[in-house]
Design a protein around this motif. Structure first.
Motif, mmCIF file in Angstrom:
data_model
loop_
_atom_site.group_PDB
_atom_site.id
_atom_site.type_symbol
_atom_site.label_atom_id
_atom_site.label_comp_id
_atom_site.label_asym_id
_atom_site.label_seq_id
_atom_site.Cartn_x
_atom_site.Cartn_y
_atom_site.Cartn_z
ATOM 1 N N GLY A 30 0.834 -1.269 0.170
ATOM 2 C CA GLY A 30 -0.012 0.123 0.047
ATOM 3 C C GLY A 30 0.789 1.112 0.115
ATOM 4 O O GLY A 30 0.485 2.408 0.328
ATOM 5 N N ASP A 31 1.874 1.116 -0.270
ATOM 6 C CA ASP A 31 3.016 2.216 -0.250
ATOM 7 C C ASP A 31 3.045 3.076 -1.597
ATOM 8 O O ASP A 31 3.688 2.384 -2.464
ATOM 9 C CB ASP A 31 4.358 1.612 0.345
ATOM 10 C CG ASP A 31 5.280 3.113 0.320
ATOM 11 O OD1 ASP A 31 5.074 4.096 0.403
ATOM 12 O OD2 ASP A 31 6.698 2.781 0.123
ATOM 13 N N SER A 33 3.808 6.239 -1.955
ATOM 14 C CA SER A 33 4.976 7.472 -1.667
ATOM 15 C C SER A 33 6.310 6.868 -1.698
ATOM 16 O O SER A 33 7.151 7.877 -1.696
ATOM 17 C CB SER A 33 4.788 7.947 0.000
ATOM 18 O OG SER A 33 5.385 6.935 0.581
ATOM 19 N N TYR A 35 8.042 5.912 0.589
ATOM 20 C CA TYR A 35 8.751 5.870 1.743
ATOM 21 C C TYR A 35 8.897 4.559 2.494
ATOM 22 O O TYR A 35 9.934 4.286 3.046
ATOM 23 C CB TYR A 35 7.509 6.623 2.724
ATOM 24 C CG TYR A 35 8.112 6.856 4.219
ATOM 25 C CD1 TYR A 35 9.095 7.910 4.527
ATOM 26 C CD2 TYR A 35 7.851 5.930 5.173
ATOM 27 C CE1 TYR A 35 9.654 7.806 5.855
ATOM 28 C CE2 TYR A 35 8.653 6.022 6.414
ATOM 29 C CZ TYR A 35 9.537 7.093 6.763
ATOM 30 O OH TYR A 35 9.765 7.085 7.966
ATOM 31 N N GLY A 36 7.979 3.626 1.972
ATOM 32 C CA GLY A 36 8.301 2.183 2.488
ATOM 33 C C GLY A 36 9.700 1.697 2.068
ATOM 34 O O GLY A 36 10.186 0.724 2.497
ATOM 35 N N LEU A 38 12.366 2.961 2.288
ATOM 36 C CA LEU A 38 13.424 3.518 2.797
ATOM 37 C C LEU A 38 13.760 2.752 4.155
ATOM 38 O O LEU A 38 14.465 2.986 4.851
ATOM 39 C CB LEU A 38 13.255 4.974 3.362
ATOM 40 C CG LEU A 38 12.759 5.765 2.129
ATOM 41 C CD1 LEU A 38 12.496 7.211 2.983
ATOM 42 C CD2 LEU A 38 14.625 6.195 1.707
ATOM 43 N N VAL A 39 13.314 1.411 4.230
ATOM 44 C CA VAL A 39 13.138 0.596 5.136
ATOM 45 C C VAL A 39 14.670 0.042 5.421
ATOM 46 O O VAL A 39 15.621 -0.228 4.581
ATOM 47 C CB VAL A 39 12.663 -0.572 4.826
ATOM 48 C CG1 VAL A 39 12.794 -1.741 5.992
ATOM 49 C CG2 VAL A 39 10.985 -0.468 4.809
ATOM 50 N N ALA A 225 1.822 -0.010 8.103
ATOM 51 C CA ALA A 225 2.877 -0.406 7.845
ATOM 52 C C ALA A 225 2.989 -1.840 7.399
ATOM 53 O O ALA A 225 2.139 -2.607 7.949
ATOM 54 C CB ALA A 225 4.091 -0.248 9.091
ATOM 55 N N LYS B 320 14.269 11.001 8.180
ATOM 56 C CA LYS B 320 13.554 9.713 8.061
ATOM 57 C C LYS B 320 13.197 9.318 9.784
ATOM 58 O O LYS B 320 12.614 8.396 9.890
ATOM 59 C CB LYS B 320 14.306 8.735 7.341
ATOM 60 C CG LYS B 320 14.534 9.150 6.009
ATOM 61 C CD LYS B 320 12.933 9.265 5.192
ATOM 62 C CE LYS B 320 13.377 10.167 3.749
ATOM 63 N NZ LYS B 320 12.269 10.647 3.422
ATOM 64 N N ILE B 353 3.387 14.160 2.300
ATOM 65 C CA ILE B 353 3.094 12.746 1.936
ATOM 66 C C ILE B 353 4.219 12.212 3.202
ATOM 67 O O ILE B 353 3.961 11.261 3.944
ATOM 68 C CB ILE B 353 3.694 12.108 0.741
ATOM 69 C CG1 ILE B 353 2.551 12.477 -0.334
ATOM 70 C CG2 ILE B 353 3.950 10.600 0.748
ATOM 71 C CD1 ILE B 353 2.869 12.151 -1.590
ATOM 72 N N LYS B 357 3.336 9.800 6.190
ATOM 73 C CA LYS B 357 4.231 8.482 6.327
ATOM 74 C C LYS B 357 4.481 8.310 7.631
ATOM 75 O O LYS B 357 4.791 7.175 8.595
ATOM 76 C CB LYS B 357 4.951 8.274 5.216
ATOM 77 C CG LYS B 357 4.262 7.950 3.981
ATOM 78 C CD LYS B 357 3.338 6.818 4.042
ATOM 79 C CE LYS B 357 4.148 5.395 3.639
ATOM 80 N NZ LYS B 357 3.086 4.233 3.529
ATOM 81 N N THR B 360 2.144 8.357 10.667
ATOM 82 C CA THR B 360 0.929 7.319 10.877
ATOM 83 C C THR B 360 1.850 6.021 10.839
ATOM 84 O O THR B 360 1.425 5.083 11.679
ATOM 85 C CB THR B 360 0.080 7.171 9.786
ATOM 86 O OG1 THR B 360 0.849 7.258 8.324
ATOM 87 C CG2 THR B 360 -0.843 8.411 9.899
ATOM 88 N N GLU B 361 2.663 5.757 9.918
ATOM 89 C CA GLU B 361 3.537 4.614 10.011
ATOM 90 C C GLU B 361 4.709 4.404 10.859
ATOM 91 O O GLU B 361 4.955 3.472 11.669
ATOM 92 C CB GLU B 361 3.879 4.416 8.472
ATOM 93 C CG GLU B 361 4.759 3.052 8.186
ATOM 94 C CD GLU B 361 5.116 2.903 6.678
ATOM 95 O OE1 GLU B 361 4.352 3.375 5.807
ATOM 96 O OE2 GLU B 361 6.386 2.440 6.470
ATOM 97 N N ARG B 364 11.284 2.625 10.718
ATOM 98 C CA ARG B 364 11.678 1.129 11.337
ATOM 99 C C ARG B 364 12.627 1.153 11.882
ATOM 100 O O ARG B 364 13.684 1.918 11.692
ATOM 101 C CB ARG B 364 11.416 0.387 9.851
ATOM 102 C CG ARG B 364 10.320 0.043 9.383
ATOM 103 C CD ARG B 364 10.454 -0.590 7.977
ATOM 104 N NE ARG B 364 9.272 -0.173 7.180
ATOM 105 C CZ ARG B 364 8.318 -1.475 7.052
ATOM 106 N NH1 ARG B 364 8.723 -2.591 7.557
ATOM 107 N NH2 ARG B 364 7.033 -1.258 6.301
ATOM 108 N N THR B 391 7.856 -1.340 12.481
ATOM 109 C CA THR B 391 7.577 0.011 12.851
ATOM 110 C C THR B 391 7.081 0.108 14.101
ATOM 111 O O THR B 391 6.681 1.009 14.655
ATOM 112 C CB THR B 391 6.684 0.583 11.909
ATOM 113 O OG1 THR B 391 5.544 -0.186 11.871
ATOM 114 C CG2 THR B 391 7.200 0.898 10.662
ATOM 115 N N ARG B 392 6.933 -0.922 15.007
ATOM 116 C CA ARG B 392 6.530 -1.174 16.324
ATOM 117 C C ARG B 392 7.572 -2.091 17.091
ATOM 118 O O ARG B 392 8.139 -3.024 16.719
ATOM 119 C CB ARG B 392 5.249 -1.752 16.246
ATOM 120 C CG ARG B 392 4.192 -0.960 15.635
ATOM 121 C CD ARG B 392 3.141 -1.890 15.308
ATOM 122 N NE ARG B 392 1.858 -1.421 14.641
ATOM 123 C CZ ARG B 392 0.727 -1.608 14.390
ATOM 124 N NH1 ARG B 392 0.570 -2.878 14.740
ATOM 125 N NH2 ARG B 392 -0.099 -0.834 13.769
#
Lengths: 225, 437
Positions: A30-31, A33, A35-36, A38-39, A225, B320, B353, B357, B360-361, B364, B391-392
């Motif tokens: 669902g990402d 943007s 942004y995901g 950048l994990v 997430a 970030k 955005i 992100k 909410t998200e 990590r 993320t948690r």
């Protein structure tokens, strides 16, 4: 993914991400943007090789001659050392850590627990943080046990402070500390069923008084997430 | 009165007191088991003590806890790393800044960004922690006085603490449970006028501490209730894992701020007060002296914040991780700064955005575990934090000093008089929010 976006972590290994799905019903992550992307992906360090650096080698040197077989692996990560110890030898190792002149970990900071359902045969962990006032050092001792046979010997005889801490870990994870003077629940009521900090503990939703709606349990809610 | 197999049970529930005294006087039973708490004004919240008495001597003291268990550690597993701060701040509610700092230090360690937290943020953390130490010790002192039947220390203690809470409110927007310290720094810089306010506090406080000392240090009633009461020596402290003022009153100068410094404590000048009386009075003296030392640290931190560290960032530069917006005081209270709102709502879609992100998200955290500890007013407050790379938090455990120190109740109370139980428990200074979490 440019490397200057990452916090200070080596990028030598990039295993599969831990991906949770479900944002707005999207089938992927669902990402939209980016942004995901950048994990920071790095598997937990499972064991380290010598030299460990800092004072960790000295601690290992003092521990290994007598208990080389009891130490399953040593992990050095983020300037902390963790000794994974076989549960059968735990009490001896702890007593040696406390009494040996080169170690002298007089102060224990208690017992913490962790539940890793994916580590088959080693699901429940008890984690001990020890501190040496003589040498001003810290170590972590970690012991695992399989979920069907959740027994770990009690260390109250070595560190009396573990009395309440072991009760707490029993209460939250169901680890049975053999030899504890009175292993009863401490935070939850005596007649409580289940051990709440386990990952398989059912969370339950909250009924809402609106056309039969119900707030789902936290682990089933929409996640970003 | 009801007869049970264990003996007679007397209920004390608002009936005629004379009648009760009469029935108890008639009884020939020497051994008496009394239940103290969980609702009792001198048990610091919802602590319950089951005392076995022989006359007025306590032969057995058992501590029952868990009445304030709120499942904070479990709850945090379903919130982002940043939201975790708002949970931990509610654990030991008299020392919120310490909970937040211990947790954030662990998260920063997991992220590997400990060295990249701005110096100004570290100085603010130190200053806020020391202010918090003063407010916490003042409550310890105030409630202690009240429990011994002296209301003046109570009034003094709470009056002085109010000044600290005013500063907290001025800086963070909240008097307690501020969620001020965040992973990567602090949520908002000091507002205009905060330095003056804290400077004023520094001017007033030494005299106020002196007043309390004048009232209590040599007060015969006070010293008789505290000297040689609840003796616990160094060996006992070590075995029971006791840290903080109780350990320092047993003569060991063990203070994490000195022995394993964090947040730059190694650059501040202060002493670690100790006593070697091992009793309640020694613990009181240690707490008083610690407040005076804290004032010194606050002064040094304030000098840096107005001098070399003036105008620096208070949040990590890594976009970030750092919270995207700065807080600002608007007509409707503290909230996102109008500049930031204007930026994300009308000039940059990407910024919007990014904000969405990150908020909410969340970010990590690489998998692994970390333990970080701070010297809270009650002893070593440790946070054991485990991440699975998400993320948690995967698991958060707090080693709260109140929890461990409460184990000293049987060791300090058994064999003593029942009246001394009150002093003993008060000198441990347990906060049940931290004990039960």
């Amino acid at each position: 993914m440019s490397s200057d976006n990452l916090p200070g972590v080596p990028v030598e290994e990039t295993p599969e991400p831990v991906a949770r799905t479900g944002m707005f019903g999207a089938s992927g992550t669902g990402d939209t943007s980016g942004y995901g992307g950048l994990v920071v992906r790095r598997a937990p360090r499972l064991s380290s090789a010598r030299p460990y650096g800092s004072y960790f080698d000295e601690v290992a040197d003092a521990l290994e001659p007598a208990f080389g077989d009891a130490i399953e692996r040593v992990v050095v990560d983020r300037d902390e050392v963790t000794f994974h110890v076989a549960r059968e030898r735990l009490v001896d190792v702890m007593r040696h850590l406390r009494d040996d002149a080169a170690l002298r970990f007089e102060l224990s900071l208690g017992v913490s627990g962790a539940h890793y359902p994916d580590e088959t045969g080693n699901e429940l962990h008890a984690v001990y943080h020890l501190c040496s006032i003589t040498h001003n050092r810290r170590v972590r001792v970690e012991v695992g046990c399989p979920d069907p046979d959740r027994h770990i010997p009690s260390t109250v005889s070595v560190y009396p402070t573990h009395d309440w801490h072991e009760r707490e870990t029993y209460d939250f994870f169901g680890i049975i500390f053999d030899g504890h003077p009175a292993l009863t629940r401490i935070e939850m009521p005596d007649d409580w069923e289940g051990h709440p900090q386990r990952k398989d503990y059912p969370l339950g939703g909250i009924p809402v008084e609106y056309r039969g709606a119900e707030t789902p349990a936290p682990d089933q809610r929409r996640s970003y997430a | 009165m009801t007869q049970t197999t264990e003996g007679k049970v007397y209920d004390v529930a608002g009936q005629d007191w004379d009648e009760l005294v009469e029935t108890v006087t008639e009884s020939s039973e020497e051994r008496l088991v009394i239940n103290m708490g969980p609702q009792h004004p001198s048990t610091h919240g919802v602590l319950r003590l089951v005392l076995t008495l022989d006359g007025e001597t306590v032969t057995e003291a058992r501590t029952v806890i868990g009445y304030l268990h709120t499942g904070i550690e479990k709850n945090m597993e379903f919130r982002t790393w940043t939201q975790g701060v708002t949970f931990v701040t509610r654990m030991d509610y008299l020392a919120p800044i310490f909970n937040e700092t211990a947790y954030c230090m662990a998260v920063e360690k997991l992220l590997g960004i400990t060295d990249r937290v701005p110096e100004r943020a570290q100085a603010i953390r130190v200053m806020m922690m020391e202010l918090n130490r003063i407010s916490s010790h003042l409550v310890a002192l105030a409630t202690f006085g009240m429990e011994l039947g002296a209301t003046t220390p109570m009034i003094y203690g709470f009056r002085e603490r109010e000044m600290v809470l005013d500063i907290f409110e001025y800086v963070t927007g909240l008097r307690m449970n501020m969620a001020y310290v965040r992973p990567g720094g602090v949520s908002v810089d000091l507002p205009a006028g905060a330095v003056d306010k804290i400077g004023e506090f520094l001017k007033v406080m030494p005299k106020r501490i002196k007043d309390i000392r004048k009232l209590l240090d040599a007060n015969p009633v006070y010293t008789r209730r505290t000297k040689d009461v609840a003796y616990l020596d160094l060996t006992g402290c070590m075995a029971l894992g006791i840290t903080g003022p109780m350990l320092r009153a047993a003569g060991l100068p063990w203070d994490l701020r000195k022995s394993q410094p964090y947040c730059g404590y190694e650059t501040y000048e202060f002493d670690v007060p100790t006593e070697n009386t091992c009793d309640v009075y020694g613990r009181y003296l240690v707490r008083m002296a610690e407040m005076e030392e804290s004032l010194k640290i606050i002064e040094q931190a304030l000098d840096r914040l107005t001098g070399p560290l003036k105008g620096g960032p208070v949040m990590i530069e890594d976009k970030k991780i750092g919270w995207p917006s700065q807080l600002a005081l608007g007509p409707d209270g503290l909230g996102n700064s109008p500049d930031h709102i204007a930026h994300i709502m009308s000039s940059s879609m990407e910024a919007l955005i990014h904000h969405f992100k990150l908020v909410t998200e969340g970010f990590r955290v690489p998998a692994g575990q970390a333990y970080s500890a701070v010297e809270s007013p009650r002893g070593e407050l440790g946070a054991h934090v485990v991440s699975d790379g998400g993320t948690r938090p995967y698991r958060v455990h707090f080693r709260d000093p109140s929890f461990t120190n409460l184990q000293a109740v049987p060791a300090t109370c058994e064999g003593g008089m029942i009246a001394d139980v009150i002093s003993a428990v008060a000198s441990i200074d347990p906060v049940m929010g931290g004990v039960d979490r």
